[in-house]
Scaffold this motif. Structure first.
Motif, PDB file in Angstrom:
ATOM      1  N   VAL A  29       0.899  -1.157  -0.055  1.00 35.28           N
ATOM      2  CA  VAL A  29       0.016   0.057   0.116  1.00 35.28           C
ATOM      3  C   VAL A  29       0.933   1.224  -0.037  1.00 35.28           C
ATOM      4  O   VAL A  29       1.645   1.354   0.590  1.00 35.28           O
ATOM      5  CB  VAL A  29      -0.923   0.106   1.306  1.00 35.28           C
ATOM      6  CG1 VAL A  29      -1.888   1.487   1.192  1.00 35.28           C
ATOM      7  CG2 VAL A  29      -2.109  -1.053   1.219  1.00 35.28           C
ATOM      8  N   VAL A  30       0.523   2.257  -0.854  1.00 31.27           N
ATOM      9  CA  VAL A  30       1.056   3.398  -0.752  1.00 31.27           C
ATOM     10  C   VAL A  30       0.136   4.313  -0.018  1.00 31.27           C
ATOM     11  O   VAL A  30      -0.864   4.737  -0.625  1.00 31.27           O
ATOM     12  CB  VAL A  30       1.524   3.989  -2.199  1.00 31.27           C
ATOM     13  CG1 VAL A  30       1.964   5.458  -2.150  1.00 31.27           C
ATOM     14  CG2 VAL A  30       2.393   3.154  -2.966  1.00 31.27           C
ATOM     15  N   PHE A  31       0.443   4.539   0.979  1.00 27.98           N
ATOM     16  CA  PHE A  31      -0.618   5.626   1.967  1.00 27.98           C
ATOM     17  C   PHE A  31      -0.292   6.971   1.782  1.00 27.98           C
ATOM     18  O   PHE A  31       0.872   7.616   1.659  1.00 27.98           O
ATOM     19  CB  PHE A  31      -0.155   5.073   3.492  1.00 27.98           C
ATOM     20  CG  PHE A  31      -1.230   5.829   4.547  1.00 27.98           C
ATOM     21  CD1 PHE A  31      -2.188   5.086   4.483  1.00 27.98           C
ATOM     22  CD2 PHE A  31      -0.948   7.036   4.972  1.00 27.98           C
ATOM     23  CE1 PHE A  31      -3.228   5.609   5.493  1.00 27.98           C
ATOM     24  CE2 PHE A  31      -1.969   7.576   5.806  1.00 27.98           C
ATOM     25  CZ  PHE A  31      -3.074   6.953   6.095  1.00 27.98           C
ATOM     26  N   ARG A  32      -1.219   7.641   1.516  1.00 28.71           N
ATOM     27  CA  ARG A  32      -1.221   8.969   1.108  1.00 28.71           C
ATOM     28  C   ARG A  32      -1.579   9.890   2.466  1.00 28.71           C
ATOM     29  O   ARG A  32      -2.555   9.874   3.059  1.00 28.71           O
ATOM     30  CB  ARG A  32      -2.350   9.639   0.106  1.00 28.71           C
ATOM     31  CG  ARG A  32      -2.161   8.778  -1.181  1.00 28.71           C
ATOM     32  CD  ARG A  32      -0.803   8.932  -1.893  1.00 28.71           C
ATOM     33  NE  ARG A  32      -0.658   8.041  -2.925  1.00 28.71           N
ATOM     34  CZ  ARG A  32       0.358   8.281  -3.786  1.00 28.71           C
ATOM     35  NH1 ARG A  32       0.956   9.421  -3.736  1.00 28.71           N
ATOM     36  NH2 ARG A  32       0.528   7.251  -4.862  1.00 28.71           N
ATOM     37  N   ARG A  68      -9.813  11.426   9.759  1.00 34.04           N
ATOM     38  CA  ARG A  68      -9.264  12.673   9.147  1.00 34.04           C
ATOM     39  C   ARG A  68     -10.263  13.535   8.423  1.00 34.04           C
ATOM     40  O   ARG A  68     -10.394  14.778   8.437  1.00 34.04           O
ATOM     41  CB  ARG A  68      -8.055  12.343   8.072  1.00 34.04           C
ATOM     42  CG  ARG A  68      -7.037  11.754   9.070  1.00 34.04           C
ATOM     43  CD  ARG A  68      -5.950  10.978   8.135  1.00 34.04           C
ATOM     44  NE  ARG A  68      -6.372   9.636   8.008  1.00 34.04           N
ATOM     45  CZ  ARG A  68      -6.228   8.707   7.037  1.00 34.04           C
ATOM     46  NH1 ARG A  68      -5.472   9.205   6.090  1.00 34.04           N
ATOM     47  NH2 ARG A  68      -6.651   7.577   7.105  1.00 34.04           N
ATOM     48  N   GLU A 105      -9.146  -0.885   1.414  1.00 33.15           N
ATOM     49  CA  GLU A 105      -7.755  -1.160   0.686  1.00 33.15           C
ATOM     50  C   GLU A 105      -7.011  -2.229   1.716  1.00 33.15           C
ATOM     51  O   GLU A 105      -6.163  -3.048   1.261  1.00 33.15           O
ATOM     52  CB  GLU A 105      -6.863   0.013   0.428  1.00 33.15           C
ATOM     53  CG  GLU A 105      -5.986  -0.115  -0.727  1.00 33.15           C
ATOM     54  CD  GLU A 105      -5.191   1.208  -1.109  1.00 33.15           C
ATOM     55  OE1 GLU A 105      -5.298   2.084  -0.491  1.00 33.15           O
ATOM     56  OE2 GLU A 105      -4.167   1.130  -1.779  1.00 33.15           O
ATOM     57  N   TYR A 106      -7.030  -2.015   3.067  1.00 31.23           N
ATOM     58  CA  TYR A 106      -6.141  -2.831   3.964  1.00 31.23           C
ATOM     59  C   TYR A 106      -7.096  -3.148   5.070  1.00 31.23           C
ATOM     60  O   TYR A 106      -6.572  -3.041   6.125  1.00 31.23           O
ATOM     61  CB  TYR A 106      -5.152  -1.692   4.308  1.00 31.23           C
ATOM     62  CG  TYR A 106      -5.400  -0.298   4.649  1.00 31.23           C
ATOM     63  CD1 TYR A 106      -5.964  -0.121   5.953  1.00 31.23           C
ATOM     64  CD2 TYR A 106      -4.951   0.616   3.557  1.00 31.23           C
ATOM     65  CE1 TYR A 106      -6.422   1.261   5.949  1.00 31.23           C
ATOM     66  CE2 TYR A 106      -5.225   1.655   3.980  1.00 31.23           C
ATOM     67  CZ  TYR A 106      -6.048   2.284   5.127  1.00 31.23           C
ATOM     68  OH  TYR A 106      -6.271   3.721   5.495  1.00 31.23           O
ATOM     69  N   VAL A 130      -9.459  10.909   1.929  1.00 32.28           N
ATOM     70  CA  VAL A 130      -8.919  10.441   0.886  1.00 32.28           C
ATOM     71  C   VAL A 130     -10.238   9.451   0.300  1.00 32.28           C
ATOM     72  O   VAL A 130     -11.023   8.769   1.086  1.00 32.28           O
ATOM     73  CB  VAL A 130      -7.767   9.349   1.218  1.00 32.28           C
ATOM     74  CG1 VAL A 130      -7.412   8.305   0.060  1.00 32.28           C
ATOM     75  CG2 VAL A 130      -6.766  10.208   1.503  1.00 32.28           C
ATOM     76  N   ALA A 132     -10.327   5.953  -1.719  1.00 31.44           N
ATOM     77  CA  ALA A 132      -9.676   4.720  -2.255  1.00 31.44           C
ATOM     78  C   ALA A 132     -10.539   4.030  -3.052  1.00 31.44           C
ATOM     79  O   ALA A 132     -10.911   4.274  -3.870  1.00 31.44           O
ATOM     80  CB  ALA A 132      -8.674   4.305  -1.041  1.00 31.44           C
ATOM     81  N   LEU A 160      -7.759   8.641  -5.186  1.00 36.46           N
ATOM     82  CA  LEU A 160      -6.784   7.383  -5.685  1.00 36.46           C
ATOM     83  C   LEU A 160      -7.324   7.000  -6.775  1.00 36.46           C
ATOM     84  O   LEU A 160      -8.149   5.999  -6.997  1.00 36.46           O
ATOM     85  CB  LEU A 160      -6.511   6.601  -4.551  1.00 36.46           C
ATOM     86  CG  LEU A 160      -5.876   7.287  -3.237  1.00 36.46           C
ATOM     87  CD1 LEU A 160      -5.535   6.144  -2.431  1.00 36.46           C
ATOM     88  CD2 LEU A 160      -4.817   8.220  -3.371  1.00 36.46           C
TER      89      LEU A 160
HETATM   90  N1  LIG Z   1      -3.684   4.627   0.118  1.00 35.25           N
HETATM   91  C1  LIG Z   1      -4.287   5.190   0.944  1.00 35.25           C
HETATM   92  N2  LIG Z   1      -3.844   6.304   1.553  1.00 35.25           N
HETATM   93  C2  LIG Z   1      -4.480   6.997   2.445  1.00 35.25           C
HETATM   94  N3  LIG Z   1      -5.741   6.507   2.963  1.00 35.25           N
HETATM   95  C3  LIG Z   1      -6.332   5.447   2.545  1.00 35.25           C
HETATM   96  N4  LIG Z   1      -7.318   4.839   2.643  1.00 35.25           N
HETATM   97  C4  LIG Z   1      -7.469   3.757   1.909  1.00 35.25           C
HETATM   98  N5  LIG Z   1      -6.363   3.763   1.240  1.00 35.25           N
HETATM   99  C5  LIG Z   1      -5.593   4.700   1.527  1.00 35.25           C
END
Ligand SMILES: Nc1ncnc2[nH]cnc12
Ligand SMILES: O=P(O)(O)OC[C@H]1O[C@H](OP(=O)(O)OP(=O)(O)O)[C@H](O)[C@@H]1O
Length: 179
Positions: A29-32, A68, A105-106, A130, A132, A160
């Motif tokens: 996972v690339v977390f933003r 958030r 995503e996770y 975000v 996703a 995303l």
């Molecule tokens: N890649 C991601 N970055 C930040 N928040 C998320 N929520 C789900 N996926 C994410």
């Protein structure tokens, strides 16, 4: 020194403050991470304006998604003179709730809203940081439907695109930034 202050420049500067963190919270996972953007007064201000503007005058309450989304919802509500409502992760709200579960995503999660915080027909703007997979906002929309809210739309700071979350939402979603 000459400093550009036009809207596009201010937004581009805000976008540059979003951090990409590889392999968080799970491998692959690339977390933003938007915390640097939120911590910058100028960037936060321009993003709060940008997320509210498409819905101006059309909502009575801003509902923020834990965690958030709370930061955005409170700021937008204060700036627009509207109310704010927390949609929380399961088990946090003290009175009777309506709950919906979803895949992330996770992982998997459940969110809830109090059954009686808002009257039926209230105009609600849903906000999160975000978008996703869209699971979170889709679950919030199902809660809104069950509680007979008039959801005017969804706003996020960052979408995303590769995860196609927009496809999971039957309501208009506005994103300030895309990646
Ligand atoms: N890649 C991601 N970055 C930040 N928040 C998320 N929520 C789900 N996926 C994410
Ligand atoms: O579009 P989706 O695939 O549903 O993902 C987006 C959600 O994931 C993140 O929250 P997270 O569930 O990690 O919770 P947190 O804000 O409490 O850390 C983010 O803040 C959104 O709420």
């Amino acid at each position: 020194m000459w400093v550009r202050t036009d809207g596009a420049f201010r937004l581009a500067r805000a976008e540059s403050l979003i951090a990409a963190v590889s392999d968080h919270p799970t491998p692959g996972v690339v977390f933003r991470d938007l915390t640097p953007l939120f911590a910058d007064a100028e960037a936060f201000s321009v993003v709060v304006d940008a997320i509210a503007e498409p819905f101006a005058g059309r909502f009575d309450v801003v509902a923020g998604l834990e965690a958030r989304g709370f930061l955005l919802a409170g700021a937008v509500a204060a700036r627009t003179g509207t109310g704010v409502l927390p949609i929380r992760k399961a088990g946090k709200l003290p009175r009777e709730t309506v709950a919906e579960s979803y895949d992330l995503e996770y992982g998997r999660a459940t969110i809830e809203a109090h059954r009686d915080d808002l009257p039926p027909g209230v105009r609600v703007l849903l906000l999160d940081d975000v978008l996703a997979t869209g699971g979170t906002l889709a679950a919030a929309l199902r809660i809104g439907e069950r509680l007979e809210w008039d959801v005017v739309g969804c706003g996020v700071v960052l979408e995303l695109d590769a995860l196609a979350g927009r496809d999971a939402l039957d309501s208009r979603v506005v994103s300030v930034f895309h990646v």
